[in-house]
Design a protein around this motif. Structure first.
Motif, PDB file in Angstrom:
ATOM      1  N   GLU A 204      37.425  86.448  51.706  1.00 38.10           N
ATOM      2  CA  GLU A 204      38.857  86.556  51.415  1.00 38.10           C
ATOM      3  C   GLU A 204      39.141  87.781  50.542  1.00 38.10           C
ATOM      4  O   GLU A 204      40.139  88.491  50.768  1.00 38.10           O
ATOM      5  CB  GLU A 204      39.323  85.273  50.712  1.00 38.10           C
ATOM      6  N   ALA A 205      38.274  88.069  49.573  1.00 36.48           N
ATOM      7  CA  ALA A 205      38.448  89.274  48.744  1.00 36.48           C
ATOM      8  C   ALA A 205      38.292  90.528  49.587  1.00 36.48           C
ATOM      9  O   ALA A 205      39.014  91.524  49.402  1.00 36.48           O
ATOM     10  CB  ALA A 205      37.430  89.263  47.604  1.00 36.48           C
ATOM     11  N   GLY A 206      37.373  90.525  50.543  1.00 36.66           N
ATOM     12  CA  GLY A 206      37.200  91.685  51.425  1.00 36.66           C
ATOM     13  C   GLY A 206      38.424  91.941  52.269  1.00 36.66           C
ATOM     14  O   GLY A 206      38.806  93.104  52.494  1.00 36.66           O
ATOM     15  N   VAL A 207      39.049  90.872  52.741  1.00 31.62           N
ATOM     16  CA  VAL A 207      40.270  91.037  53.541  1.00 31.62           C
ATOM     17  C   VAL A 207      41.382  91.634  52.687  1.00 31.62           C
ATOM     18  O   VAL A 207      42.114  92.547  53.124  1.00 31.62           O
ATOM     19  CB  VAL A 207      40.701  89.685  54.136  1.00 31.62           C
ATOM     20  N   ARG A 208      41.530  91.129  51.482  1.00 36.37           N
ATOM     21  CA  ARG A 208      42.579  91.683  50.608  1.00 36.37           C
ATOM     22  C   ARG A 208      42.343  93.160  50.314  1.00 36.37           C
ATOM     23  O   ARG A 208      43.285  93.975  50.319  1.00 36.37           O
ATOM     24  CB  ARG A 208      42.614  90.875  49.303  1.00 36.37           C
ATOM     25  N   SER A 209      41.109  93.566  50.080  1.00 35.77           N
ATOM     26  CA  SER A 209      40.805  94.976  49.800  1.00 35.77           C
ATOM     27  C   SER A 209      41.102  95.859  51.007  1.00 35.77           C
ATOM     28  O   SER A 209      41.688  96.949  50.877  1.00 35.77           O
ATOM     29  CB  SER A 209      39.333  95.113  49.399  1.00 35.77           C
ATOM     30  N   ALA A 210      40.705  95.407  52.212  1.00 33.95           N
ATOM     31  CA  ALA A 210      40.955  96.198  53.429  1.00 33.95           C
ATOM     32  C   ALA A 210      42.450  96.317  53.698  1.00 33.95           C
ATOM     33  O   ALA A 210      42.937  97.372  54.112  1.00 33.95           O
ATOM     34  CB  ALA A 210      40.246  95.553  54.615  1.00 33.95           C
ATOM     35  N   GLN A 211      43.196  95.254  53.475  1.00 35.95           N
ATOM     36  CA  GLN A 211      44.644  95.314  53.678  1.00 35.95           C
ATOM     37  C   GLN A 211      45.304  96.255  52.677  1.00 35.95           C
ATOM     38  O   GLN A 211      46.259  96.961  53.017  1.00 35.95           O
ATOM     39  CB  GLN A 211      45.223  93.896  53.553  1.00 35.95           C
ATOM     40  N   SER A 212      44.813  96.316  51.436  1.00 38.67           N
ATOM     41  CA  SER A 212      45.368  97.249  50.444  1.00 38.67           C
ATOM     42  C   SER A 212      45.107  98.686  50.857  1.00 38.67           C
ATOM     43  O   SER A 212      45.987  99.555  50.755  1.00 38.67           O
ATOM     44  CB  SER A 212      44.744  96.967  49.077  1.00 38.67           C
ATOM     45  N   ALA A 213      43.885  98.950  51.360  1.00 34.44           N
ATOM     46  CA  ALA A 213      43.569 100.304  51.813  1.00 34.44           C
ATOM     47  C   ALA A 213      44.441 100.719  52.988  1.00 34.44           C
ATOM     48  O   ALA A 213      44.892 101.863  53.091  1.00 34.44           O
ATOM     49  CB  ALA A 213      42.093 100.388  52.181  1.00 34.44           C
ATOM     50  N   LEU A 214      44.691  99.789  53.881  1.00 35.64           N
ATOM     51  CA  LEU A 214      45.552 100.083  55.029  1.00 35.64           C
ATOM     52  C   LEU A 214      46.971 100.376  54.569  1.00 35.64           C
ATOM     53  O   LEU A 214      47.633 101.295  55.082  1.00 35.64           O
ATOM     54  CB  LEU A 214      45.543  98.903  55.994  1.00 35.64           C
ATOM     55  N   ALA A 215      47.472  99.664  53.596  1.00 38.59           N
ATOM     56  CA  ALA A 215      48.816  99.906  53.092  1.00 38.59           C
ATOM     57  C   ALA A 215      48.915 101.280  52.449  1.00 38.59           C
ATOM     58  O   ALA A 215      49.900 102.006  52.630  1.00 38.59           O
ATOM     59  CB  ALA A 215      49.197  98.810  52.097  1.00 38.59           C
ATOM     60  N   THR A 216      47.880 101.657  51.704  1.00 37.95           N
ATOM     61  CA  THR A 216      47.882 102.983  51.066  1.00 37.95           C
ATOM     62  C   THR A 216      47.866 104.082  52.110  1.00 37.95           C
ATOM     63  O   THR A 216      48.595 105.084  52.022  1.00 37.95           O
ATOM     64  CB  THR A 216      46.674 103.111  50.146  1.00 37.95           C
ATOM     65  N   ALA A 217      47.002 103.884  53.128  1.00 38.11           N
ATOM     66  CA  ALA A 217      46.924 104.895  54.188  1.00 38.11           C
ATOM     67  C   ALA A 217      48.224 104.970  54.960  1.00 38.11           C
ATOM     68  O   ALA A 217      48.628 106.038  55.432  1.00 38.11           O
ATOM     69  CB  ALA A 217      45.767 104.562  55.130  1.00 38.11           C
ATOM     70  N   GLY A 218      48.926 103.870  55.075  1.00 36.81           N
ATOM     71  CA  GLY A 218      50.172 103.855  55.830  1.00 36.81           C
ATOM     72  C   GLY A 218      51.273 104.639  55.131  1.00 36.81           C
ATOM     73  O   GLY A 218      52.235 105.060  55.774  1.00 36.81           O
ATOM     74  N   ARG A 219      51.151 104.869  53.825  1.00 35.65           N
ATOM     75  CA  ARG A 219      52.164 105.639  53.110  1.00 35.65           C
ATOM     76  C   ARG A 219      51.919 107.138  53.211  1.00 35.65           C
ATOM     77  O   ARG A 219      52.709 107.927  52.702  1.00 35.65           O
ATOM     78  CB  ARG A 219      52.173 105.215  51.634  1.00 35.65           C
TER      79      ARG A 219
END
Length: 550
Positions: A204-219
């Motif tokens: 679950e922590a890995g999923v949260r980290s990957a989703q945060s990275a995707l959000a940053t890249a999306g900006r």
């Protein structure tokens, strides 16, 4: 000399007197013997009685036919209880809950405690042959579900043959009912569940980290800056470049000796340089600002970040599946050594072969049904008259207790393995010659139950009866006519008459007279035999008749 002669003469007189008395007594005895006769001699000297008929009156009575049997009193369906001890990992030491003889075993009760764990009695026909745990299937699982439902616990649909979470919850409720902790799968299973839970947390922590990275890249390259900020940066860069161009178009400030302020027609002293590099720097800053603003309108390439999110989610799913499997494996099991099944409950404890502190080896208890029964055997002819539900009676301490025919074993049926009586009869009598008859017994007082336990009693079962009182005569009064018809000899006014009759039910030495060729009523005399005659022939005839009557 005269004195001596006197003594001699007196002695002789005494002897003579005694002799005379003896002779008189003898004569008297002989005379009396001629006059006195003993009863036996008097009977021997008496003349033989005159031959004559023996009569009895016609009776008005109820005639009932009954089957009389002897049977053993016991309890129904005896069973020996055993417990599986192979999975204990040590000696099967009895630690408590030892039942007393005569105690009652109810459904969902503890019949013994072995190594601190209960042995629970449940209703069922199949014996225990394995430990039941999550995922196993079979008729024993269905039996467990049905048994749990029978004691008021939801263990799932008895039609389902799989041990699932509902069944495990039912088993936990069963242990709570009997006052013991539920069994577990052991430390290894518990450790597997704990490890699986930790794996899920990490995933679950890995999923949260990957989703945060995707959000940053999306900006994109704006590093999280807003549109307003970038628009402002563009306007500032444009204003700085315009101001630089305006000021550099003016002449520089001339040198004045008096330090007077230059006028607006001169270049702003704050402009450091109007050389080409200053213009390049201002134009470059404007280009960068415009580029950062334009980047917000172009979607960034986040392929790698999205792949990372998918991978993290797959890992989380796998971790959750592993946790579910571990939790399934950890569902409450039902160990084979903690349950015994009995075809019917409640039961009565007949014998206990273990004690607290001892070790269970083989059977530990014998139980039977709580219902008292009488087991007897009957001939085929009698058994055909005894149908289930037929009511009879037996005598207990002088009182009649009702009994009911519960079962009549057919000759081709296998003897009841649980009953010694059935097995013995099968061994002693040819098939088809005897029947095993089981009676249930009516309500008994504790005193009556104690007095008949293990005894052999007489059971009487009426199988036919007349409807009220009928005319009846002893069987000895019947004779057969030349055509085989039944007849009786009626005596009236010293004269006998043969009367043809129609007979009905016969029982207990009497026969019903349902019809007669001439009027017959209660009290009329009928001949049942002939008294002894004077001559030898007559005596023989009388003896024969008496023998038949007896």
């Amino acid at each position: 000399m005269s004195t001596v002669s006197s003594h001699v003469s007196g002695g002789r007189r005494t002897i003579v007197a005694m002799a005379v008395v003896a002779v008189v007594c003898l004569a008297a005895g002989l005379g009396l013997s001629r006059l006195i006769v003993s009863p036996g001699q008097a009977a021997a000297n008496a003349a033989a009685p005159t031959a004559g008929p023996i009569t009895v009156p016609v009776e008005s009575r109820v005639i009932g036919n009954e089957v009389v049997l002897r049977g053993d009193v016991g309890y129904d369906d005896p069973v020996d209880l055993t417990v599986e001890v192979g999975d204990l990992g040590g000696p099967a030491v009895v630690t408590g809950q030892v039942k007393e003889v005569g105690a009652t075993v109810d459904p969902a009760t503890v019949v013994l405690e072995v190594a601190g764990r209960p042995v629970i009695a449940l209703p069922g026909d199949l014996p225990t042959y394995r430990t039941l745990r999550a995922g196993v299937s079979g008729p024993d699982v269905q039996q467990l579900k049905a048994a749990l439902r029978a004691v008021g616990i939801d263990g799932g649909d008895p039609g389902g043959a799989t041990y699932d979470s509902t069944t495990a919850a039912g088993v936990r409720a069963l242990y709570q009912k009997v006052g013991y902790e539920s069994p577990t799968g052991g430390e290894e299973v518990t450790g597997a569940v704990r490890a699986a839970q930790e794996a899920v947390t990490s995933a679950e922590a890995g999923v949260r980290s990957a989703q945060s990275a995707l959000a940053t890249a999306g900006r994109g390259g704006a590093a999280g800056q807003s549109v307003a900020q970038l628009d402002g940066a563009v306007r500032v860069a444009e204003a700085e470049l315009t101001y630089l161009r305006q000021e550099c178009a003016k002449p520089p400030v001339p040198m004045t000796p008096d330090g007077a302020e230059p006028g607006p027609q001169y270049r702003d002293p704050s402009v450091a340089s109007c050389a080409a590099p200053a213009f390049v720097a201002a134009e470059s800053a404007l280009g960068t600002a415009r580029a950062e603003r334009a980047a917000l309108d172009v979607a960034p390439d986040t392929t790698a970040e999205r792949d990372a999110v998918r991978s993290a989610q797959d890992q989380l799913k796998a971790a959750r599946d592993a946790l579910a499997e571990a939790q399934t494996d950890a569902l409450t099991p039902l160990p084979a050594n903690e349950v015994v099944y009995l075809p019917s409950l409640p039961r009565r404890v007949d014998a206990v072969s273990v004690e607290r502190g001892g070790v269970v080896q083989g059977k530990f208890m014998s139980v039977s049904g709580a219902t008292v029964q009488v087991t007897a055997t009957a001939s085929r002819a009698d058994a055909e008259l005894l149908t289930p539900g037929t009511v009879g009676s037996m005598s207990v301490d002088g009182a009649d207790v009702p009994v009911t025919v519960a079962e009549v074993t057919e000759p081709d049926a296998k003897p009841d393995a649980a009953s010694g009586t059935g097995s013995d009869d099968g061994a002693k009598a040819p098939a088809g010659d005897r029947r095993r008859v089981v009676f249930t017994v009516g309500d008994l007082t504790p005193e009556q139950l104690t007095s008949i336990q293990g005894s052999n009693v007489r059971v009487r079962v009426p199988v036919s009866s007349t409807d009220g009182e009928v005319l009846a005569v002893p069987l000895a009064a019947l004779t057969a006519g030349p055509g085989g018809e039944s007849r009786i000899e009626v005596m009236a006014d010293g004269t006998s008459t043969l009367v043809e009759v129609t007979t009905g039910l016969a029982a207990s030495g009497f026969v019903e007279i349902s019809d007669a060729k001439q009027p017959l009523k209660a009290g009329d005399l009928v001949v049942v035999g002939v008294s002894a005659a004077a001559d030898g022939g007559g005596g023989d005839d009388g003896s024969d008749e008496s023998g038949e009557d007896a």
